[in-house]
Design a protein around this motif. Structure first.
Motif, short mmCIF file in Angstrom:
data_model
loop_
_atom_site.label_atom_id
_atom_site.label_comp_id
_atom_site.label_asym_id
_atom_site.label_seq_id
_atom_site.Cartn_x
_atom_site.Cartn_y
_atom_site.Cartn_z
N GLN A 178 80.38 -40.98 -39.54
CA GLN A 178 80.77 -40.15 -38.40
C GLN A 178 82.28 -40.23 -38.14
O GLN A 178 82.92 -39.22 -37.90
CB GLN A 178 80.01 -40.64 -37.16
N HIS A 179 82.84 -41.45 -38.20
CA HIS A 179 84.27 -41.59 -37.90
C HIS A 179 85.11 -41.76 -39.17
O HIS A 179 86.16 -42.37 -39.15
CB HIS A 179 84.49 -42.72 -36.89
N PHE A 180 84.60 -41.23 -40.25
CA PHE A 180 85.32 -41.03 -41.52
C PHE A 180 85.64 -42.32 -42.28
O PHE A 180 85.61 -42.34 -43.49
CB PHE A 180 86.60 -40.19 -41.33
N ASN A 181 86.01 -43.40 -41.55
CA ASN A 181 86.31 -44.70 -42.17
C ASN A 181 87.36 -44.61 -43.28
O ASN A 181 87.22 -45.21 -44.34
CB ASN A 181 85.03 -45.35 -42.74
N LEU A 182 88.43 -43.84 -43.03
CA LEU A 182 89.52 -43.79 -44.02
C LEU A 182 90.46 -44.97 -43.78
O LEU A 182 90.49 -45.53 -42.68
CB LEU A 182 90.30 -42.48 -43.87
N LEU A 183 91.22 -45.33 -44.80
CA LEU A 183 92.20 -46.40 -44.64
C LEU A 183 93.47 -45.79 -44.06
O LEU A 183 94.11 -44.94 -44.71
CB LEU A 183 92.47 -47.06 -45.99
N SER A 184 93.83 -46.23 -42.85
CA SER A 184 94.92 -45.55 -42.15
C SER A 184 96.28 -45.81 -42.79
O SER A 184 97.21 -45.02 -42.64
CB SER A 184 94.95 -45.97 -40.68
N SER A 185 96.40 -46.92 -43.54
CA SER A 185 97.70 -47.23 -44.15
C SER A 185 97.88 -46.55 -45.50
O SER A 185 98.92 -46.67 -46.14
CB SER A 185 97.83 -48.73 -44.32
N LYS A 186 96.84 -45.85 -45.95
CA LYS A 186 96.96 -45.14 -47.24
C LYS A 186 96.94 -43.64 -47.00
O LYS A 186 96.25 -43.16 -46.08
CB LYS A 186 95.78 -45.52 -48.15
N ASN A 187 97.68 -42.90 -47.83
CA ASN A 187 97.66 -41.45 -47.68
C ASN A 187 96.40 -40.88 -48.34
O ASN A 187 95.57 -41.62 -48.89
CB ASN A 187 98.96 -40.82 -48.21
N VAL A 188 96.27 -39.54 -48.26
CA VAL A 188 95.06 -38.88 -48.75
C VAL A 188 94.82 -39.23 -50.22
O VAL A 188 93.71 -39.64 -50.61
CB VAL A 188 95.19 -37.35 -48.56
N TYR A 189 95.86 -39.09 -51.03
CA TYR A 189 95.74 -39.38 -52.47
C TYR A 189 95.24 -40.82 -52.67
O TYR A 189 94.29 -41.08 -53.42
CB TYR A 189 97.09 -39.18 -53.15
N GLU A 190 95.89 -41.75 -51.96
CA GLU A 190 95.55 -43.18 -52.16
C GLU A 190 94.14 -43.51 -51.66
O GLU A 190 93.45 -44.35 -52.23
CB GLU A 190 96.57 -44.05 -51.42
N ASN A 191 93.71 -42.84 -50.58
CA ASN A 191 92.34 -43.05 -50.10
C ASN A 191 91.32 -42.66 -51.15
O ASN A 191 90.35 -43.36 -51.38
CB ASN A 191 92.10 -42.25 -48.82
#
Ligand code: ATP
Length: 335
Positions: free
Chosen positions: A90-103
């Motif tokens: 639901q809240h995506f759980n992306l790594l905030s210190s990495k950009n889209v490519y790095e995620n």
């Protein structure tokens, strides 16, 4: 991936407190299917979906994925099977210190892929989820829909066979929800993925799922094709979920019933909606019919029509007409 869940139970124990989150769950999810699990808050949805990749340890029961019993696997084998399961949240759980490519690259790095392989795969995925222009952006600069697209691309990075969605559209507005559901459907079609999603929104089930299980207090209380549950919900909870979908109820309520008439709500599932039911009814019986409201819900594999009509005539003639409708296998409710 074919998933079999047998006699699955989960009890959370905190000090002296025991919460029976799942009680003897049995279900089979077919390969290539989009299977929805719906229930109210606290029903056990998250626990169930998290048991499917053993993010949560079942207390009892067995889960097999493509005939591999995952409840018995050691850590190494569990890691292998998990690489075939993607998950979005639901809240995506992306790594905030990495950009889209790095995620998106992250799971590929964990798998030990080399730079060239990673680059090719990430570029393909960026194109697939339509985010090529955002590849250097950080999550905090993306909209909810864009974040979920990144999360989907990341979940697909290792070519999983199963995708789990834990309320993947719950934080999104209706338009963005539709676009994410369309993307999931495209993924299922193009990659033959099995998708299991949990939601509390019937709209999501209607738009994308083949079958649905309704869960309440840790138990599955209804499980069928979406069409059948929509046309003929058997439990109160299922009826409430179905009727929460937009209908023209308000217009019906505003309408003043004439003396001697009956208001009837009809539901048509699939092929039957193509039959000239109303005109046949008028021809066969000495009645008049006013159409008060109507709508069609397009489901994944079929459509359901709802029609609210007023039948005018003598009581016995109206009753005969209603009996005839029932014989034609039309679900009806006299309001
Ligand atoms: N870690 C935990 N410890 C104790 N109880 C828990 C834990 N996780 C969930 N529960 C309880 O288990 C039951 C099912 O919770 P679960 O999160 O699976 O429900 P849900 O249907 O996903 O709810 P929601 O839609 O609100 O997320 C609830 O009563 C919840 O309080």
């Amino acid at each position: 991936m074919l998933i079999r869940v047998k006699n699955l139970s989960k009890v959370y124990k905190n000090n002296n407190d025991e919460v029976y989150a799942l009680k003897n769950i049995n279900l089979e999810i077919n390969s290539g299917e989009i299977f929805g699990i719906i229930g109210l808050s606290g029903a056990g949805k998250s626990t169930l979906i998290r048991c499917l990749n053993r993010l949560e340890e079942p207390t009892e029961g067995k889960i097999s994925i493509d005939d591999i019993e995952i409840t018995n696997l050691n850590k190494k084998d569990l890691r292998n099977i998990r690489s075939e399961i993607g998950m979005i949240f639901q809240h995506f759980n992306l790594l905030s210190s990495k950009n889209v490519y790095e995620n998106i690259a992250f799971p590929l790095e964990l798998e030990g892929k080399n730079k060239k392989e990673i680059n090719e795969r990430v570029e393909t995925l960026l194109k697939y989820v339509d985010l090529e222009d955002k590849k250097l952006s950080y999550p905090s600069h993306l909209s909810g829909g864009q974040k979920q697209r990144v999360a989907i691309a990341r979940a697909l990075a290792n070519n999983p066979k199963l995708l789990l969605s834990d309320e993947g559209t719950s934080a999104l507005d209706p338009k963005t929800t539709k676009s994410i559901l369309q993307l999931l459907n495209k993924i299922r079609k193009e990659f033959g993925l099995t998708i299991v999603l949990i939601t509390h929104q019937m709209e999501v089930i209607k738009d994308i799922c083949d079958r649905v299980a309704i869960i309440e207090d840790g138990e599955i209380i209804e499980l069928d094709t979406v069409g059948k549950v929509f046309a003929n919900p058997k439990t109160k909870t299922a009826s409430e979920f179905v009727s929460n979908l937009k209908t023209n109820i308000e217009e019906e309520i505003k309408y003043e019933k004439k003396p001697g008439s009956k208001l009837v709500k009809l539901s048509f599932l699939g092929e039957i909606s193509k039959k000239p039911i109303v005109s046949n009814m008028i021809k066969n019986f000495d009645i008049d019919v006013n159409i008060l409201s109507g709508n069609i819900n397009e489901l994944m594999t079929t459509s359901i029509g709802n029609l609210t009509i007023e039948i005018l005539g003598k009581d016995e003639e109206i009753n005969r007409a209603i009996q005839w409708l029932t014989k034609e296998n039309i679900r009806l409710e006299v309001i």
